[in-house]
Design an enzyme around this catalytic site. Structure first.
Site, PDB file in Angstrom:
ATOM      1  CD  GLU A 150      -4.519  -0.441   9.099  1.00 30.59           C
ATOM      2  OE1 GLU A 150      -3.855  -1.492   9.068  1.00 30.59           O
ATOM      3  OE2 GLU A 150      -5.051   0.056   8.092  1.00 30.59           O
ATOM      4  CD  GLU A 152      -3.422   0.415   1.676  1.00 28.88           C
ATOM      5  OE1 GLU A 152      -3.446  -0.639   2.310  1.00 28.88           O
ATOM      6  OE2 GLU A 152      -4.406   1.166   1.575  1.00 28.88           O
TER       7      GLU A 152
HETATM    8  C1  BGC Z   1      -5.327   2.641   4.695  1.00 28.69           C
HETATM    9  C2  BGC Z   1      -5.874   3.686   5.628  1.00 28.69           C
HETATM   10  C3  BGC Z   1      -6.723   4.553   4.769  1.00 28.69           C
HETATM   11  C4  BGC Z   1      -7.895   3.694   4.444  1.00 28.69           C
HETATM   12  C5  BGC Z   1      -9.019   4.391   3.791  1.00 28.69           C
HETATM   13  C6  BGC Z   1      -6.470   1.795   4.272  1.00 28.69           C
HETATM   14  O1  BGC Z   1      -6.122   0.750   3.483  1.00 28.69           O
HETATM   15  O2  BGC Z   1      -4.287   1.942   5.234  1.00 28.69           O
HETATM   16  O3  BGC Z   1      -5.055   4.214   6.527  1.00 28.69           O
HETATM   17  O4  BGC Z   1      -7.024   5.802   5.236  1.00 28.69           O
HETATM   18  O5  BGC Z   1      -7.485   2.553   3.716  1.00 28.69           O
HETATM   19  O6  BGC Z   1     -10.061   3.609   3.817  1.00 28.69           O
END
Ligand code: BGC
Length: 886
Positions: free
Chosen positions: A745, A464
């Site tokens: 997270e 990501e």
């Molecule tokens: C990210 C988040 C992001 C989110 C939005 C995720 O995959 O890691 O931090 O803001 O998607 O939905």
């Protein structure tokens, strides 16, 4: 003694590569109190002796010492300039000239006498190997005065002159919306050149430009071929100049980098190293000619600072054998960067490393949360004695490294972790009597270090690592206490502006690589790739935050249209001031979500309308700052209408909020969306909601950042402290007790029973919840900005002792110098020491019952506090805290 201690240019100590005369600022030191600048004088020269003056401001009677725009001063390209400043103060004292600060101009309006050249063809679009480019050239047999190289790539590059690396940037030229915004770097290479024959070479890799990116794994987002653009400008003592540019006369070949991708790592075959390939004597007749690639030169912009560099080195803390028998090096800190190692072995032996963040509950290697990111390094030995290596065009997010292959014994001394992030000056420091809070501050700082790798990423480890707007917006203020983020964010905001939809919608990630590439994702393909509330609001919140923190109106000017377009977008899609649009992330990963869901319980329409009001209000204030009075009035009226609608839709007739969630109440309070008559009830309900969870938060990305503020700004300091100090699940300190070295997270990334949140989305290095750092600085230490005099020209010092913490020692390096706060409990009293930089003022606003020692300050009583206003200097005050507040 009065002195100018430090000059800043565009907020940096120096700049190498600028397009225009930088903004100037300086810090003043004096041994007296209440020092104000009376006048300044600035000189700009092309020599350190200031004998060839290019500009002299003369004495300017003015007290500004930050954000100074000088009149249009014509600049020459590829030239070094020196600046010095002297000042006088309100006591008539005169400083000496400061030390000189320097900057180097980029190309300015000089023509590029160079082409983008490539070793690849479009057929190589799926390849991820490195390539080499080289060229030899003759310089005249006369003394070289100075030489600069301006260089960039489509892809990533390392440049060499006569076999030596140029500069120390990594992952250059970084990640921008390349087609319209491509940064080039400038280096002084005088010492690397010689009269007569010279050689220049570059190694180029796929990077963000061409490589494999995003959780849906596409590649070639910006092009199919890597390329290099390079212009060397050599100036001789006799005033003549010679230019060497990249062109199709350069030669190319394969590099020992067989594979290099940001997520997956690198394969390097040291057997393929061609000794001396970037030297003059090298025989390149077997190499192929480079081909010219066309690319929009209007996109080229000089990058003077803020480049990614190796910042720190961490040594192995332990080498462990897991229950499954794997050998793992523990560097003790989750981070972004590389492992550098030494190795001895036979030709063809291999070193294979896998990087990961955490061990599983059994103590085994846990790779699942990396998803498809391989984070794998393979090095194939040449067998020529001791070999050393670090990767080139990739980075990993890790604390642990699994050593899958290594010839010989694995000894700690042969491995080190190199921390990479964008170069920024650290501006915040915080320590206190509570070890857990100190670790929390540390983890927040490391969340920043790990995720400010050229763009503000959500996480540095899995497939990501994208510039998610929401995460950046949530963390921006905390980040700007911790580090000087102005240029980092300004660069990214340029891309935000470029990538906005024609209607002003703001993509979820910047640079936007989701639009047109998300057929495999149901949410995004159905819901769209832009304009989620609190994510898209980055367009307004971040410029505004930079304005508050640095007093920088230029960022409001440059982002003005972008900010306005976003507010207009919401307006265009609102229904009578109620805003709700397609895909919303809502209170992302809140614990009040349905089991297994990412979407918290607070209704989208409430969150969206709250943010619509907030951004509209901020935009109206930005318009007023810039003197755009019509906009200011219109958007203020719009703001009031949205607030009315919020009142009528999200409060019942008797003043209860329609959504009984923590986040709904936090937003309403912090964004000031509560009718006065119902404020107390709203605060009480928030406290009740907290009590229902036994004092725990269940908030996600939207509610968490403001939770402590919503309490402490409404007379509930004890509850705010209690929330911060919770240390069982879920809480900030729960993570600390679980051994976290960065912010997770998910609150339940690792649950008390050792089980983990689904590997689908479980990063241990996400900075969003680190946004509580802002509360540590603004409330606990009490170093807060005054919007009327932003950039800490006037600082509000209002510490909030609490939580059984016996002392706090904190500082923030403002553009004027460090604002320091130290408080300590002494029996019933609080002893407070503050230091205010010269040329600024402060208001001490103390929640006190009685002032015991005033240190010459004149305190006046107010309903709930005592206030004193002062100028620069150090002060020591002692007071009895108000009963219910400490
Ligand atoms: C990210 C988040 C992001 C989110 C939005 C995720 O995959 O890691 O931090 O803001 O998607 O939905």
């Amino acid at each position: 003694m009065l002195a100018v201690s430090k000059i800043t240019l565009n907020y940096e100590p120096g700049l190498c590569g600028v397009d225009a005369f930088p903004l100037v600022g300086w810090q003043i030191v004096s041994d007296r109190q209440n020092v104000y600048q009376q006048s300044w004088r600035l000189q700009c020269s092309t020599d350190t002796a200031f004998s060839q003056l290019h500009y002299d401001s003369g004495v300017v009677t003015d007290n500004a010492s930050a954000n100074i725009t000088l009149p249009d001063i014509p600049l020459l390209p590829s030239t070094r300039y020196f600046l010095r400043v002297c000042i006088s103060d309100n006591d008539g004292e005169q400083s000496r000239w400061s030390e000189a600060a320097e900057f180097v101009t980029g190309m300015l309006n000089a023509p590029w006498q160079a082409d983008f050249i490539s070793a690849e063809t479009p057929e190589n679009r799926h390849q991820s190997n490195g390539t080499l480019l080289r060229h030899t050239f003759r310089l005249a047999d006369k003394a070289i005065a100075v030489a600069f190289v301006h260089v960039t790539a489509l892809g990533l590059y390392h440049l060499y002159l006569n076999g030596q690396r140029v500069g120390n940037d990594e992952l250059a030229p970084g990640w921008t919306s390349y087609k319209q915004h491509l940064l080039y770097q400038t280096w002084d290479v005088t010492a690397q050149l010689r009269q007569g024959k010279n050689a220049i070479g570059a190694e180029v890799g796929a990077g963000w430009f061409k490589g494999d990116m995003g959780f849906m794994r596409h590649r070639n987002f910006y092009g199919e071929q890597t390329a290099l653009l390079c212009q060397l400008v050599v100036r001789y003592d006799d005033g003549t100049q010679q230019v060497i540019g990249s062109n199709d006369g350069w030669r190319t070949d394969a590099s020992p980098i067989r594979f290099s991708e940001l997520y997956d790592g690198e394969v390097y075959d040291a057997r393929l190293v061609q000794d001396g390939w970037a030297n003059t004597e090298f025989d390149d007749h077997g190499w192929r000619p480079a081909s010219v690639v066309t690319f929009n030169r209007q996109a080229l912009t000089a990058q003077g600072a803020g480049k990614v560099k190796a910042q720190e080195t961490l040594l192995p803390q332990a080498i462990i054998t897991t229950p499954q028998g794997d050998t793992v090096i523990d560097f003790g800190q989750n981070m972004s960067g590389w492992v550098a190692f030494c190795v001895n072995g036979q030709r063809g032996d291999r070193v294979v490393l896998r990087h990961f963040e955490t061990l599983d509950a059994q103590g085994n290697v846990y790779l699942d949360n990396l998803r498809s990111a391989q984070q794998r390094i393979e090095y194939i030995l040449s067998g020529d004695g001791e070999e050393t290596y670090h990767p080139h065009f990739t980075f990993q997010g890790f604390r642990y490294v699994k050593v899958e292959q290594y010839p010989g014994r694995i000894e700690a001394e042969n491995f080190k972790a190199i921390v990479l992030h964008s170069d920024m000056q650290q501006t915040g420091r915080f320590s206190c009597s509570h070890a857990g809070l100190n670790q929390l501050h540390h983890n927040i700082l490391w969340g920043l270090k790990s995720n400010f790798v050229d763009v503000p990423t959500d996480c540095p480890q899995r497939d990501e690592r994208l510039g998610w707007t929401g995460d950046a917006q949530i963390f921006c203020r905390t980040a700007s206490y911790l580090m000087q983020t102005r240029n980092f964010f300004a660069k990214w905001l340029t891309d935000l502006k470029i990538d906005q939809t024609p209607e002003g919608g703001v993509p979820h990630v910047i640079p936007d690589i989701l639009t047109g590439h998300c057929e495999a994702d149901r949410f995004l393909s159905e819901g769209g790739t832009h304009s989620s509330s609190a994510w898209a609001d980055a367009a307004v919140v971040i410029p505004w935050t930079l304005y508050l923190m640095y007093g920088d109106t230029r960022i409001l000017e440059t982002q003005y249209d972008s900010m306005k377009a976003w507010v207009d977008f919401m307006h265009a899609h609102a229904d009578n001031h109620l805003w709700r649009y397609k895909l919303q992330f809502g209170d992302w990963v809140a614990l009040d979500a349905a089991e297994g869901s990412y979407f918290g319980a607070t209704p989208d329409a409430l969150i969206c309308t709250a943010w619509y009001a907030y951004s509209t209000g901020l935009f109206a204030r930005a318009a007023a700052v810039l003197g755009r009075h019509d906009d200011a009035a219109n958007y203020r009226a719009l703001y009031q209408a949205i607030v009315q609608r919020f009142h009528s839709d999200f409060f019942t007739a008797d003043g209860a909020m329609t959504a009984r969630t923590q986040t709904a109440h936090i937003l309403a309070l912090y964004f000031n969306l509560v009718p006065d008559a119902w404020r107390q009830r709203t605060v009480d309900t928030l406290v009740e909601l907290l009590a229902e969870q036994e004092g725990h938060l269940v908030t996600g990305f939207i509610g968490t950042p403001y939770f402590c503020h919503a309490l402490s700004q409404n007379g509930r300091i004890n509850e705010a402290w209690a929330l911060l100090m919770k240390d069982d699940f879920p809480s900030w300190l729960y993570q600390i007790n679980a051994g976290a070295t960065t912010i997770w997270e998910h609150w339940d990334g690792i649950r008390p029973d050792g089980s983990m949140w689904s590997p689908d989305m479980n990063s241990f290095n996400h900075y969003a919840y680190g946004a509580v750092g802002e509360w540590l600085y603004r409330a606990v230490a009490g170093i807060d900005v005054d919007e009327a005099q932003p950039g800490f020209k006037h600082v509000i010092i209002s510490p909030m002792p609490g939580g059984d913490v016996s002392f706090v020692d904190a500082g923030y390096q403002s553009v004027y110098g460090e604002i320091a706060v130290h408080w300590r409990r002494a029996g019933e009293c609080i002893r407070l020491s503050v230091r205010i930089p010269a040329n600024t003022t402060a208001t001490l606003k103390l929640a006190a019952r009685e002032i015991i020692v005033a240190d010459g300050l004149v305190f006046t009583p107010h309903a709930s506090h005592w206030c004193a206003t002062t100028g620069s200097g150090a002060y020591q005050v002692e007071y009895l805290p108000a009963d219910d507040k400490a």
